[in-house]
Design an enzyme around this catalytic site. Structure first.
Site, PDB file in Angstrom:
ATOM      1  N   ASP B 193       0.821  -1.222   0.000  1.00 25.22           N
ATOM      2  CA  ASP B 193       0.000   0.000   0.000  1.00 25.22           C
ATOM      3  C   ASP B 193       0.855   1.272   0.000  1.00 25.22           C
ATOM      4  OD1 ASP B 193      -1.852   2.019   0.599  1.00 25.22           O
ATOM      5  OD2 ASP B 193      -2.234   1.312   2.650  1.00 25.22           O
ATOM      6  N   HIS B 366      -3.747   4.519   6.787  1.00 26.35           N
ATOM      7  CA  HIS B 366      -2.678   3.963   5.947  1.00 26.35           C
ATOM      8  C   HIS B 366      -1.308   4.166   6.590  1.00 26.35           C
ATOM      9  CE1 HIS B 366      -5.341   3.346   2.452  1.00 26.35           C
ATOM     10  NE2 HIS B 366      -5.961   4.424   2.897  1.00 26.35           N
TER      11      HIS B 366
END
Lengths: 553, 553
Positions: B193, B366
């Site tokens: 990611d 994130h």
């Protein structure tokens, strides 16, 4: 003066928004206008080029307007001056660089009959019954001014846009003494820049950018392409100074940047040693590591220099591996996506991109909270109107003023058109004058209004379906059609069945009208519109604009 | 298997963009799809509701697709699953909460024939020749997974979206041991990611938001209205916990939030003590300081709960002075203006607004750079494909991987459709498959393409001018018209002269056509279009879409 007049302060732009700054200061029959700016359109103002303030109050009171005073040369302070002078031709007062930039604008707009008066910091100008003084401040363009107004009921101070740069590029910090002096003598009203009112601390000095530039230049192996605001002469000066240090030639691209650089050099606001500037077509004569290209496009604007380079679509510069691109700006809210896309595309072409405030490549031109507090402390105003900012910024600035000792109910927060009324003893909000947005689209000023914009929004979202038919005169007998044409609705080749069925539905409606001998066009049109709209919504869940057109023969 | 196959990894979405994540993992005749997400349209995709990946590669290889594995329940990972299953009906594997959310979606889209298989963290599932494992991670929604794939040529790890939350709300930190174990055994390829790859340091734990909530709740004198992402169950849990602490009842508004809360409660992912939840119509029974309203609209979306309240247009809640509004989110790039406007409007109605990361009301879901580096260090992959991010983020993530010891030419950065090919010894980029954006507009999937969007853009910017005329069959003799109708161009009442002159110009063209006996409709139309376009541009500097329509009788 026989009867005691009130002092009116009426912002026509810049309250509850960033941009199109314009403020009316009026005492009796004397009106002074502070700034005449424009704003750039929001995303939902489709097709609009510029937005200017509604100036109807000034036009209605044309014979009272004595002059326009300008704080600095940014578009959001001078960009609607041409439109104002077209309607109300009065003298304009501004400092030297601002006059230079205004002259360029007026010329562009074919305005030749005007009175532009150069003033110097420290000057006071009598305009009507009011004496206006110009104070040197710092901002992201040189020669910026705060203003004070000595009116019959007291002194007003308007900061313009400012920051307190103690080490500015031109070596001239803002005139704090003058603000101290005004505060000591007593100020009725302060109007102060709220752009950064939500930002804690101090805004960094413009010169801090220099060391970031030097580091980037030292690391660069190939060409350097530096994008910034065309009006940020101090930034451009620092870029040129760094280029000179690293023995790079400089070329300037982009109409607005070329214009501004030229004016700034002519008027002595930009110093470029002999032989440093080269023409774009000379670029090829120099090795990559001896070149600096200054360009517009730091906001990802599709038509500007840097964006064109990023999409490999620039007349004179193709990005190549080894290029270093410096974006000496941060995205204005709303522009993040465009700037991000520009950076991605530049990197894909092989450039090393150094962007934004995180990399110290940009500092703001507006005072942060501590500077705003210093301004409030120096001026010690009786009343305070926070200006130049969206509502939440005005509110935050109001809170700072309370902290600095302004009485809570002397903080006056309003919107555009609000009349603030002052006597020498009291101030308060009263009524409103007309104020709002006038759209400029191409050559048209104000001819695109909310109806046209709403149509454009519907067309943009759903497209349009046109139904044309020819009837025999005075009857509902169809001679030709119905023909259905669509734009922006569906890709017709993939939707043949949909369009065929739509046609059947419309034809059936028209047959019923003919059978019922319905001849009123309005009725026929509305039946076509309703039937088609219902059918298309059922099939597609979309509501295109439906436009039935009837002709008769 | 007779001949030695290559392993192919083909991202169909999520590279060079945030959103519509979908990746193909293929070995020989076995295809596994990782995630099936959607993206929200860019500002210039007028009228588009959703964007999904071009799935033509999967449709063409339908008979090879063995299953879909889902990392977590966000729209950008499950939002295009209905469209995929419509075309390629294969088993889907996901954890419990994700299954619950998917079921809701499929029901909404009237998909009844599907195979949804619940897995648990720690499970391995054999799909074709590949064994897929699910690893517990943290993200801004519970029950998120990273995946590993044991393929004939080596192990692939796909992180999904993740952060390393050591103190998550549900008390279950991510399974770092499993990543360490995989890394120790050797990983051929890591896909990780990149959303926060440009962000230095660590992402704060979700639980840090709790103390900010407690402070805000302690200060609030009236109602509290809290907006966050409907899918952020952990955030909603913290809001509810704080409400319980402060003895406030909780009501939930907004279709997506109501759905998610219901599913999360049913499946045991959200704990709400008996009697805490109340219906919206019960709000009036409680004093203002005993109420918490949870709502959508944290991104300023015009139709969502908070935006409706801000524009005083909400069915069940009117903002009043004394209300505290907490926006527990930061604006996604592009939404700053809308969120700013919402805050301004809420403040104008008298609410106290506490918003965003600065006020500790939000943390990201994130991983930031240090976490990404830990992941790279644990996995020690031979090859690395940064995923889930715009190009500059992928690049930055690639740089981090080099710092962590991945060989520079083993960092593979690609775009959607890129085929990455691996043997057990080497990996490299080869060709491309079809990939791109498919627009969903209402019920239409893919029927609005680039042509329609371009039309909508022109209509949005310049509007449309339609010219209709009826000719006598087979001649160029005009029986009726020309009639000129415009939409989104000018406000006709203010532009009578312009439209009259335009009419004259068109009539003159048609007369010349008739005189010259020009009968080809294409020629007549193009002459009308050219003449009118030139005239309107000269007068207005605008270029509306011009649509001549001819009928004959």
């Amino acid at each position: 003066m026989a009867k005691k007049e009130k002092l009116l302060v009426i912002p026509l732009g810049g309250l509850g928004e960033i941009g199109k700054n314009m403020t009316v200061i009026q005492y009796g029959d004397d009106i002074i206008v502070v700034d005449a700016g424009l704003a750039f359109p929001d995303d939902d103002m489709f097709g609009i080029d510029l937005v200017i303030p509604d100036m109807s109050y000034l036009i209605e009171n044309k014979d009272k307007v004595r002059g326009v005073v300008i704080t600095h040369g940014h578009e959001d302070h001078i960009g609607s001056l041409s439109y104002l002078l077209n309607e109300v031709n009065v003298p304009v007062y501004a400092t030297k660089l601002v006059c230079g930039l205004i002259e360029g604008k007026l010329k562009e707009n074919h305005i030749t009959n005007y009175s532009l008066n150069e003033v110097h910091h420290g000057d006071e100008v009598q305009i009507g019954c009011i004496k206006v003084g110009f104070i040197h401040t710092n901002h992201s363009i040189p020669d910026a001014s705060a203003l004070y107004f000595r009116t019959p009921v007291g002194t007003i101070v308007h900061t313009g846009d400012f920051k307190m740069d103690l080490t500015p590029v031109d070596g001239m910090p803002m005139d704090l003494h003058k603000f101290a002096d005004l505060g000591r003598r007593g100020v009725l009203l302060l109007m102060s820049d709220s752009t950064n009112a939500e930002r804690p601390g101090y805004t960094e000095s413009e010169t801090t950018v220099s060391s970031a530039f030097r580091k980037a230049f030292a690391d660069a192996k190939g060409r350097i392409i530096l994008a910034t605001f065309a009006s940020n002469i101090s930034r451009i000066q620092q870029a040129i100074n760094t280029a000179v240090l690293f023995k790079r030639k400089v070329t300037v691209l982009g109409r607005s940047m070329v214009n501004n650089v030229q004016i700034a050099i002519e008027l002595g606001y930009l110093e470029v040693p002999e032989g440093v500037l080269i023409e774009p077509d000379e670029l090829n004569r120099y090795p990559a590591d001896q070149v600096l290209i200054l360009t517009t496009g730091s906001q990802g604007e599709p038509m500007a220099g840097l964006s064109r380079m990023a999409s490999n679509n620039h007349r004179s510069v193709s990005i190549m591996p080894g290029d270093t691109v410096i974006i000496s700006a941060t995205p204005i809210p709303g522009n993040e996506t465009g700037v991000g896309r520009t950076i991605d595309n530049l990197m894909k072409l092989g450039a090393n991109v150094i962007a934004g405030r995180d990399k110290k490549m940009h500092v703001s031109g507006h005072a942060s909270q501590e500077e705003l507090k210093i301004m409030l402390s120096l001026i010690k105003p009786k009343y305070f109107i926070p200006v130049h900012g969206e509502y939440r910024m005005l509110r935050r600035h109001g809170e700072l003023a309370v902290q600095m000792g302004v009485e809570k109910d002397h903080i006056l927060i309003g919107d555009n058109g609000q009349i603030f009324e002052f006597s020498n003893r009291a101030g308060h909000k009263t009524g409103h004058v007309n104020a709002g947005r006038v759209f400029v689209d191409g050559l048209g000023v104000g001819d695109v209004g909310n109806i046209v914009i709403r149509d454009r929004q519907q067309l943009a979202m759903e497209g349009m379906v046109i139904v044309v038919m020819t009837l025999a005169k005075g009857t509902s007998h169809i001679l030709a059609g119905p023909d259905i044409v669509s734009r922006g609705f569906v890709y017709v080749r993939d939707s043949e069945e949909l369009m065929r069925e739509a046609h059947e539905k419309v034809a059936a409606v028209l047959e019923r009208c003919e059978a019922g001998n319905i001849r009123e066009w309005a009725v026929i049109k509305s039946q076509v519109r309703d039937t088609l709209s219902r059918y298309l919504y059922e099939k597609t869940r979309r509501r295109p604009m439906i436009l039935p057109i009837i002709m008769e023969v």
